[in-house]
Structures are given as C-alpha cells and as structure tokens.
Design an enzyme around this catalytic site. Structure first.
Site, mmCIF file in Angstrom:
data_model
loop_
_atom_site.group_PDB
_atom_site.id
_atom_site.type_symbol
_atom_site.label_atom_id
_atom_site.label_comp_id
_atom_site.label_asym_id
_atom_site.label_seq_id
_atom_site.Cartn_x
_atom_site.Cartn_y
_atom_site.Cartn_z
ATOM 1 N N PRO A 14 0.884 -1.198 -0.096
ATOM 2 C CA PRO A 14 -0.058 -0.132 -0.011
ATOM 3 C C PRO A 14 0.989 1.293 0.024
ATOM 4 O O PRO A 14 2.061 1.206 0.170
ATOM 5 C CB PRO A 14 -0.693 -0.053 1.305
ATOM 6 C CG PRO A 14 -0.097 -1.017 2.194
ATOM 7 C CD PRO A 14 0.689 -2.057 1.345
ATOM 8 N N GLY A 18 6.931 1.907 2.538
ATOM 9 C CA GLY A 18 8.208 1.380 2.466
ATOM 10 C C GLY A 18 8.636 0.790 1.179
ATOM 11 O O GLY A 18 9.715 0.427 1.218
ATOM 12 N N LYS A 19 7.699 0.676 0.317
ATOM 13 C CA LYS A 19 8.051 -0.184 -0.735
ATOM 14 C C LYS A 19 9.304 0.099 -1.468
ATOM 15 O O LYS A 19 10.032 -0.604 -2.023
ATOM 16 C CB LYS A 19 7.005 -0.052 -1.956
ATOM 17 C CG LYS A 19 5.582 -0.722 -1.340
ATOM 18 C CD LYS A 19 4.581 -0.325 -2.762
ATOM 19 C CE LYS A 19 4.167 0.667 -3.113
ATOM 20 N NZ LYS A 19 3.690 1.811 -2.205
ATOM 21 N N THR A 39 8.784 6.472 -13.613
ATOM 22 C CA THR A 39 7.637 6.626 -14.451
ATOM 23 C C THR A 39 6.976 7.735 -14.395
ATOM 24 O O THR A 39 5.958 8.080 -14.996
ATOM 25 C CB THR A 39 6.725 5.306 -14.249
ATOM 26 O OG1 THR A 39 6.319 5.298 -12.850
ATOM 27 C CG2 THR A 39 7.511 4.202 -14.654
ATOM 28 N N HIS A 56 12.022 11.141 -3.345
ATOM 29 C CA HIS A 56 12.720 10.031 -3.960
ATOM 30 C C HIS A 56 13.935 10.446 -4.526
ATOM 31 O O HIS A 56 14.971 9.564 -4.299
ATOM 32 C CB HIS A 56 11.772 9.476 -5.074
ATOM 33 C CG HIS A 56 10.379 8.727 -4.484
ATOM 34 N ND1 HIS A 56 10.500 7.264 -4.873
ATOM 35 C CD2 HIS A 56 9.600 8.886 -3.768
ATOM 36 C CE1 HIS A 56 9.381 6.788 -4.331
ATOM 37 N NE2 HIS A 56 8.809 7.585 -3.761
ATOM 38 N N ARG A 59 16.687 10.436 -1.712
ATOM 39 C CA ARG A 59 17.249 9.376 -1.032
ATOM 40 C C ARG A 59 18.200 8.501 -1.746
ATOM 41 O O ARG A 59 18.518 7.590 -1.217
ATOM 42 C CB ARG A 59 15.723 8.436 -0.931
ATOM 43 C CG ARG A 59 15.855 7.482 0.146
ATOM 44 C CD ARG A 59 14.427 6.905 0.593
ATOM 45 N NE ARG A 59 13.771 6.629 -0.463
ATOM 46 C CZ ARG A 59 12.328 6.647 -0.824
ATOM 47 N NH1 ARG A 59 11.538 7.408 -0.214
ATOM 48 N NH2 ARG A 59 11.927 6.304 -2.024
ATOM 49 N N ASP A 90 10.249 2.393 -10.740
ATOM 50 C CA ASP A 90 9.171 2.970 -9.619
ATOM 51 C C ASP A 90 8.425 4.047 -10.220
ATOM 52 O O ASP A 90 8.916 5.291 -10.385
ATOM 53 C CB ASP A 90 10.082 3.642 -8.560
ATOM 54 C CG ASP A 90 9.482 3.757 -7.323
ATOM 55 O OD1 ASP A 90 8.204 3.747 -7.178
ATOM 56 O OD2 ASP A 90 9.992 4.216 -6.376
#
Length: 184
Positions: A14, A18-19, A39, A56, A59, A90
C-alpha cells in the site's frame, strides 16, 4: 563477457508502506550499477507531487542514473536489461496511470510487450507496484479501469518474478517463500 542471470523482483504494497525504500535496498544489494527508471511525469502546477518526486530523488545515491520513462517501459528494459545494470522501476501504478487513455486492444499490446521484454532480459529488474485492490470498488469507470489494469499487471509480473515481496505495516514479507504463485 560477463553473463548475468535474469532476476525479476516485484515489491508491492500500500501507499507509504516503504516499498520504494525496500526496492532501493534490494538494488544496492545487487552490487551493480543502478538505473532508476522513474515513471512519474512532473507536473509543475502540482507542488505536492513535486515534493514526493524530490523526496525520492534525495534518497537515491548520487551514483545512480535516472531515466525518465513515463510510457516506453518495455523498450527501456530491452535497451538496458542486458547491460549488467540493475533496473529499478518505480512505479508500475504511475506507469499504468500514464497509459489509461489507451483502448483495450492497445493496452493488451503494451502489456504483452512489457511481459515479453521481461522474459527476454538477462539482467536485474526490480519493480515497485502499488496495491489498489484492497479497498472499495472505485465509483468511477476510470478508477475501476486503473485498478483492474494495475491488478492484472501486478499478478502477471508476480507469476514470472523470481521473488515477490509485500511491504506493509512496517514489515517486509517474502511472498515467494511463504506461498505459491497462481497459474497464469
């Protein structure tokens, strides 16, 4: 010439689970150069979305290469999947959203092209995918189309993936070790 063994990994779960962080850890563990396949389409009018993208970006290790691929995912996998690099895609949900205007026939061609590119690759490809089917059925046709297409895509990649992880509730579960894939 070095020969790399194909490794398809799916990380699903979800929102805010943390995916992406888990997928990034897996990419680091390959000890290969990483190409981060983003993407998302940056919308300069959506400050919140830009903030998410920036989080993102900050990181990621500086030595990682970023490829912006809102649509041509299969071609990118064909171009870089045999390069000895690890591709970190991602995310699949954003990619599906970018293609919602395709009619059913075009979507099926796009889906098959992506799956064919994975079968043919000899490298590492790590996918991040959102789980959208655990909630209520969307009230609008476009929401149902998104949920159905993403669900089908995640299932098909999950069947061919070497390893599938579920990240939820602050924990990572290796679904490949805990269960069996459904047949196609």
């Amino acid at each position: 010439m070095t020969i790399y063994t194909s490794q398809i990994i799916l990380v699903t779960g979800p929102a805010r689970s943390g995916k992406s962080e888990w997928a990034e850890d897996l990419a680091r563990q390959t000890a290969q150069s990483v190409i981060y396949v983003a993407t998302a389409i940056a919308n300069p009018d959506d400050v919140e979305w830009l903030t998410r993208i920036e989080t993102h970006q900050q990181r990621r290790p500086v030595e990682w290469t970023t490829q912006l691929v809102p649509v041509e995912l299969a071609a990118t996998i064909r171009d870089y999947g045999d390069s000895g690099c690890c591709l970190l895609v991602d995310s699949l949900g954003t990619w599906v959203a970018n293609l919602l205007e395709q009619d059913e026939a075009d979507w099926e061609k796009t889906l098959q092209d992506l799956l064919n590119s994975l079968v043919q690759t000899t490298g590492y490809v790590i996918f991040v995918a959102e789980e959208t089917g655990w909630g209520v059925v969307p009230a609008y046709p476009i929401g149902r189309l998104f949920r159905d297409r993403l669900g089908e895509l995640v299932r098909k990649i999950g069947i061919i993936a070497n390893t599938v992880y579920l990240v939820t509730g602050g924990h990572v579960l290796n679904l490949s070790a805990l269960g069996s894939p459904l047949q196609k």
